[in-house]
Scaffold this active site. Structure first.
Site, PDB file in Angstrom:
ATOM      1  N   GLN A  22       0.829  -1.082   0.008  1.00 29.49           N
ATOM      2  CA  GLN A  22      -0.077  -0.091  -0.034  1.00 29.49           C
ATOM      3  C   GLN A  22       0.828   1.408  -0.087  1.00 29.49           C
ATOM      4  O   GLN A  22       0.259   2.396  -0.310  1.00 29.49           O
ATOM      5  CB  GLN A  22      -0.874  -0.012   1.205  1.00 29.49           C
ATOM      6  CG  GLN A  22      -1.889  -1.299   1.174  1.00 29.49           C
ATOM      7  CD  GLN A  22      -3.027  -1.062   2.304  1.00 29.49           C
ATOM      8  OE1 GLN A  22      -2.818  -1.733   3.267  1.00 29.49           O
ATOM      9  NE2 GLN A  22      -3.898  -0.324   2.046  1.00 29.49           N
ATOM     10  N   HIS A 119       0.755  -9.288   4.370  1.00 25.35           N
ATOM     11  CA  HIS A 119      -0.223  -8.219   4.575  1.00 25.35           C
ATOM     12  C   HIS A 119      -1.136  -8.357   3.213  1.00 25.35           C
ATOM     13  O   HIS A 119      -0.733  -7.489   2.384  1.00 25.35           O
ATOM     14  CB  HIS A 119       0.554  -6.978   4.949  1.00 25.35           C
ATOM     15  CG  HIS A 119      -0.655  -5.919   5.441  1.00 25.35           C
ATOM     16  ND1 HIS A 119      -0.564  -5.329   6.735  1.00 25.35           N
ATOM     17  CD2 HIS A 119      -1.883  -5.689   4.877  1.00 25.35           C
ATOM     18  CE1 HIS A 119      -1.672  -4.350   6.669  1.00 25.35           C
ATOM     19  NE2 HIS A 119      -2.403  -4.613   5.565  1.00 25.35           N
ATOM     20  N   ASN A 162      -1.618 -10.487   8.428  1.00 25.91           N
ATOM     21  CA  ASN A 162      -2.268  -9.653   8.760  1.00 25.91           C
ATOM     22  C   ASN A 162      -3.848  -9.997   8.506  1.00 25.91           C
ATOM     23  O   ASN A 162      -3.904 -10.137   7.130  1.00 25.91           O
ATOM     24  CB  ASN A 162      -2.047  -8.373   8.051  1.00 25.91           C
ATOM     25  CG  ASN A 162      -2.725  -7.207   8.400  1.00 25.91           C
ATOM     26  OD1 ASN A 162      -3.014  -6.499   9.484  1.00 25.91           O
ATOM     27  ND2 ASN A 162      -3.558  -7.022   7.199  1.00 25.91           N
ATOM     28  N   GLU A 163      -4.758 -10.105   9.437  1.00 24.47           N
ATOM     29  CA  GLU A 163      -5.989 -10.059   9.162  1.00 24.47           C
ATOM     30  C   GLU A 163      -6.581 -11.068   8.177  1.00 24.47           C
ATOM     31  O   GLU A 163      -7.028 -11.115   7.187  1.00 24.47           O
ATOM     32  CB  GLU A 163      -6.670  -8.836   8.518  1.00 24.47           C
ATOM     33  CG  GLU A 163      -6.604  -7.479   9.346  1.00 24.47           C
ATOM     34  CD  GLU A 163      -7.250  -6.369   8.920  1.00 24.47           C
ATOM     35  OE1 GLU A 163      -7.829  -6.585   7.865  1.00 24.47           O
ATOM     36  OE2 GLU A 163      -7.564  -5.484   9.435  1.00 24.47           O
ATOM     37  N   GLU A 377      -4.232  -1.619  14.429  1.00 25.76           N
ATOM     38  CA  GLU A 377      -4.840  -0.544  13.098  1.00 25.76           C
ATOM     39  C   GLU A 377      -5.988  -0.191  13.813  1.00 25.76           C
ATOM     40  O   GLU A 377      -7.000  -0.650  14.337  1.00 25.76           O
ATOM     41  CB  GLU A 377      -5.040  -1.263  12.103  1.00 25.76           C
ATOM     42  CG  GLU A 377      -3.966  -1.461  11.015  1.00 25.76           C
ATOM     43  CD  GLU A 377      -4.467  -2.185   9.687  1.00 25.76           C
ATOM     44  OE1 GLU A 377      -5.383  -1.784   9.124  1.00 25.76           O
ATOM     45  OE2 GLU A 377      -3.801  -3.150   9.463  1.00 25.76           O
ATOM     46  N   SER A 433      -5.383   2.085  -1.263  1.00 29.56           N
ATOM     47  CA  SER A 433      -6.294   1.312  -0.489  1.00 29.56           C
ATOM     48  C   SER A 433      -6.590   0.158  -1.599  1.00 29.56           C
ATOM     49  O   SER A 433      -7.165   0.573  -2.749  1.00 29.56           O
ATOM     50  CB  SER A 433      -7.557   1.868  -0.172  1.00 29.56           C
ATOM     51  OG  SER A 433      -8.392   1.128   0.260  1.00 29.56           O
ATOM     52  N   TRP A 434      -6.578  -1.087  -1.060  1.00 31.39           N
ATOM     53  CA  TRP A 434      -6.760  -2.180  -1.919  1.00 31.39           C
ATOM     54  C   TRP A 434      -8.081  -2.229  -2.946  1.00 31.39           C
ATOM     55  O   TRP A 434      -7.780  -2.450  -4.216  1.00 31.39           O
ATOM     56  CB  TRP A 434      -6.914  -3.676  -1.040  1.00 31.39           C
ATOM     57  CG  TRP A 434      -5.790  -3.658  -0.088  1.00 31.39           C
ATOM     58  CD1 TRP A 434      -6.191  -3.372   1.266  1.00 31.39           C
ATOM     59  CD2 TRP A 434      -4.667  -3.958  -0.069  1.00 31.39           C
ATOM     60  NE1 TRP A 434      -4.932  -3.448   2.095  1.00 31.39           N
ATOM     61  CE2 TRP A 434      -3.951  -4.114   1.069  1.00 31.39           C
ATOM     62  CE3 TRP A 434      -3.813  -4.810  -1.120  1.00 31.39           C
ATOM     63  CZ2 TRP A 434      -2.868  -4.697   1.454  1.00 31.39           C
ATOM     64  CZ3 TRP A 434      -2.570  -5.070  -1.089  1.00 31.39           C
ATOM     65  CH2 TRP A 434      -1.985  -5.031   0.276  1.00 31.39           C
ATOM     66  N   LYS A 440      -9.564   7.185  -0.765  1.00 34.75           N
ATOM     67  CA  LYS A 440      -9.768   6.839   0.705  1.00 34.75           C
ATOM     68  C   LYS A 440      -8.595   7.014   1.640  1.00 34.75           C
ATOM     69  O   LYS A 440      -7.831   6.152   1.601  1.00 34.75           O
ATOM     70  CB  LYS A 440     -10.312   5.509   0.900  1.00 34.75           C
ATOM     71  CG  LYS A 440     -11.151   5.164   2.110  1.00 34.75           C
ATOM     72  CD  LYS A 440     -11.767   3.651   1.910  1.00 34.75           C
ATOM     73  CE  LYS A 440     -12.517   3.502   3.058  1.00 34.75           C
ATOM     74  NZ  LYS A 440     -13.021   1.872   3.426  1.00 34.75           N
ATOM     75  N   TYR A 442      -6.414   7.932   4.818  1.00 34.26           N
ATOM     76  CA  TYR A 442      -6.418   7.598   6.337  1.00 34.26           C
ATOM     77  C   TYR A 442      -5.155   8.156   7.090  1.00 34.26           C
ATOM     78  O   TYR A 442      -5.164   8.166   8.137  1.00 34.26           O
ATOM     79  CB  TYR A 442      -6.416   5.958   6.492  1.00 34.26           C
ATOM     80  CG  TYR A 442      -7.316   5.167   6.295  1.00 34.26           C
ATOM     81  CD1 TYR A 442      -8.172   4.771   7.422  1.00 34.26           C
ATOM     82  CD2 TYR A 442      -7.552   4.585   5.058  1.00 34.26           C
ATOM     83  CE1 TYR A 442      -9.390   3.872   7.293  1.00 34.26           C
ATOM     84  CE2 TYR A 442      -8.520   3.834   4.848  1.00 34.26           C
ATOM     85  CZ  TYR A 442      -9.503   3.470   6.004  1.00 34.26           C
ATOM     86  OH  TYR A 442     -10.695   2.649   5.783  1.00 34.26           O
TER      87      TYR A 442
END
Ligand code: BGP
Length: 477
Positions: A22, A119, A162-163, A377, A433-434, A440, A442
């Site tokens: 990212q 990630h 990650n996630e 996060e 952002s994917w 978007k 942040y």
């Protein structure tokens, strides 16, 4: 506006997060191999991973900004295909050199690196061969992990994956992530289980190699509440929770799935004609690894409110920031609905700090052997214009209020006895952002993606102010 958080606890880890794909850009530099996003985005022709935040080249500039704004830690990830451009081939010395230099720079700037191995960015060859659904890819991951543990001895804080839930759901439920499949529930659950096995094997490898430091997994936890307390809606919340949170938490922190977790998950599977398999020996591995987790990363953005739903599944994804355009309905599980009084972002994410508090308390209650927690996060997206003046500071009061509310809840949960050691805002700088591209945003720092200039946001100043309370500060409150 009134601020809730006045002071941070002593020794608190106060950081910001990034993810290799990212931020880095430079997708063809220094012999990097292809990952699944390179191929998918080229085919999709909508978003480009170039230039992202050009972090591969400009990392010093961003680390300096972080340092100047009170941060003492940073989350980074290693891009697997920079280390092994051919997943089964030789190590790429240029990729290895890059990360040594990056970690060294982090230390120079007084930023402790917290490093993830995966990630969302599986190598393309791994995707072609079934991504996490294929056990061969778990072995490949362990080879890559073992290399990193031995090579990057300067890193003390590791995370494996990650996630898993966001990856699996993006790939096999919502279809926003390659290979873009829609409500293939067997695959989603199987991928989650396999990632937990991969995590466990990596933890065992970490210990076998006597690596110094700590290792853990990062889960995106999404508390889910029945919209009204009917037995149907309560059951819907329990089913979605089992799919999204409980299954992953049990597998990571207990090393087995509790009977009730499996019963609830079975309801999800049955209505969706789905199954998943636990191979012989996997639970033993997971159980052996569970107590060896040295820390745990929780990502939290939002909670959901749910009502029962028995129609066909549907996921309308709001990738544009046009408020009110999303819908999520999961057959036999539940449908997300909005709750009066709960504000949402332009991307329809509920802003609900109480969910963070509830989840942190639940973790302590349900998993008494829980290791140290980091909120790895948390943050909110805004659409932001690039300033006209070089030194203009962007007013992102909305973000500050969001962060303030969430850090406040985190500190409240800490007061209840939780071993919560740090907070990482998503994200350090604006990033790619994917499934949403570049609007978007942040970051604490605005990135002009045309010329890569950085601009401060008020949230960066807020971050700095609190960071200053760490110096010689006493316990919060
Ligand atoms: C998390 C991911 C991050 C990041 C963040 C924001 O799930 O770990 O990589 O992208 O969410 O999500 P998004 O960019 O989709 O708004």
């Amino acid at each position: 506006m009134k601020r809730r958080v006045k002071k941070l606890p002593q020794n608190f880890v106060w950081g910001a997060a990034t993810a290799a794909y990212q931020v880095e850009g430079a997708t063809k530099a220094d012999g990097k191999g292809e990952n699944m996003w390179d191929v998918y985005l080229a085919k999709q022709q909508k978003f480009s991973p170039e230039p992202a935040s050009d972090f591969y080249v400009r990392y010093r500039e961003d680390l300096k900004l972080a340092k100047e704004h009170g941060l003492n830690a940073i989350r980074l990830s290693i891009s697997w295909v920079r280390i092994f451009p051919d997943i089964d081939g030789k190590v790429n010395p240029l990729g290895v050199k890059h990360y040594h230099e990056l970690f060294q720079a982090c230390h120079e700037y007084g930023l402790e690196p917290y490093v993830s191995l995966h990630h969302f960015d599986s190598p393309q060859q791994m995707l072609v061969e079934g991504d996490w659904l294929n056990h061969k890819n778990i072995d490949r991951f362990i080879r890559y992990a073992a290399f990193c543990f031995q090579e990057f001895a300067e890193v003390d804080n590791w995370f494996t994956i990650n996630e898993p839930i966001s990856l699996a759901s993006g790939q096999y439920l919502g279809g926003q992530f390659p290979p873009n499949l829609y409500f293939q529930v067997s695959k989603a659950v199987q991928a989650n289980h396999n990632m937990l096995v991969a995590h466990a094997k990596a933890v065992l490898k970490f210990h076998e190699l006597k690596t110094t430091g700590k290792i853990g997994c990062i889960h995106a936890l999404k508390p889910v509440y029945p919209i009204t307390e009917t037995s149907e809606n309560i059951a819907a919340a329990a089913r979605y929770d089992a799919y999204n949170n409980r299954f992953l938490l049990d597998g990571t922190l207990l090393g087995y799935y509790r009977d009730e977790t499996l019963e609830l998950l079975q309801q999800v599977l049955t209505t969706n004609d789905a199954t998943f398999t636990i191979e012989p020996g996997e639970l033993e591995i997971m159980q052996k690894a569970a107590p060896l987790n040295g820390h745990f990363g929780m990502n939290y953005y939002r909670s959901e409110f749910i009502q029962e739903y028995h129609g066909e599944s549907e996921d309308q994804f709001n990738s544009t920031g046009d408020k009110g355009t999303s819908a999520f309905k999961f057959k036999g599980v539940g449908e997300f609905v909005k709750k009066a009084g709960v504000k949402t972002t332009d991307w329809d994410w509920n802003i609900y700090p109480q969910g963070l508090y509830d989840m942190l308390l639940r973790l302590q209650h349900d998993y008494p052997k829980l290791p140290t927690i980091y909120l790895t996060e948390n943050g909110t997206a805004l659409k932001e214009e690039t300033p006209k003046q070089e030194f203009e500071v962007i007013n992102d009061e909305f973000r500050i209020d969001y962060l303030d509310q969430h850090v406040d809840k985190l500190l409240q949960a800490r007061k209840q006895g939780g071993d919560i050691a740090g907070y990482f805002v998503w994200s350090l700088q604006d990033q790619f952002s994917w499934a949403n591209g570049y609007n978007k945003r942040y970051g604490l720092f605005h990135v002009d993606f045309n010329d890569q200039k950085r601009y401060r946001k008020q949230s960066a100043l807020w971050f700095k102010e609190l960071g200053q309370t760490l110096k010689g500060g006493t316990e919060n409150e």
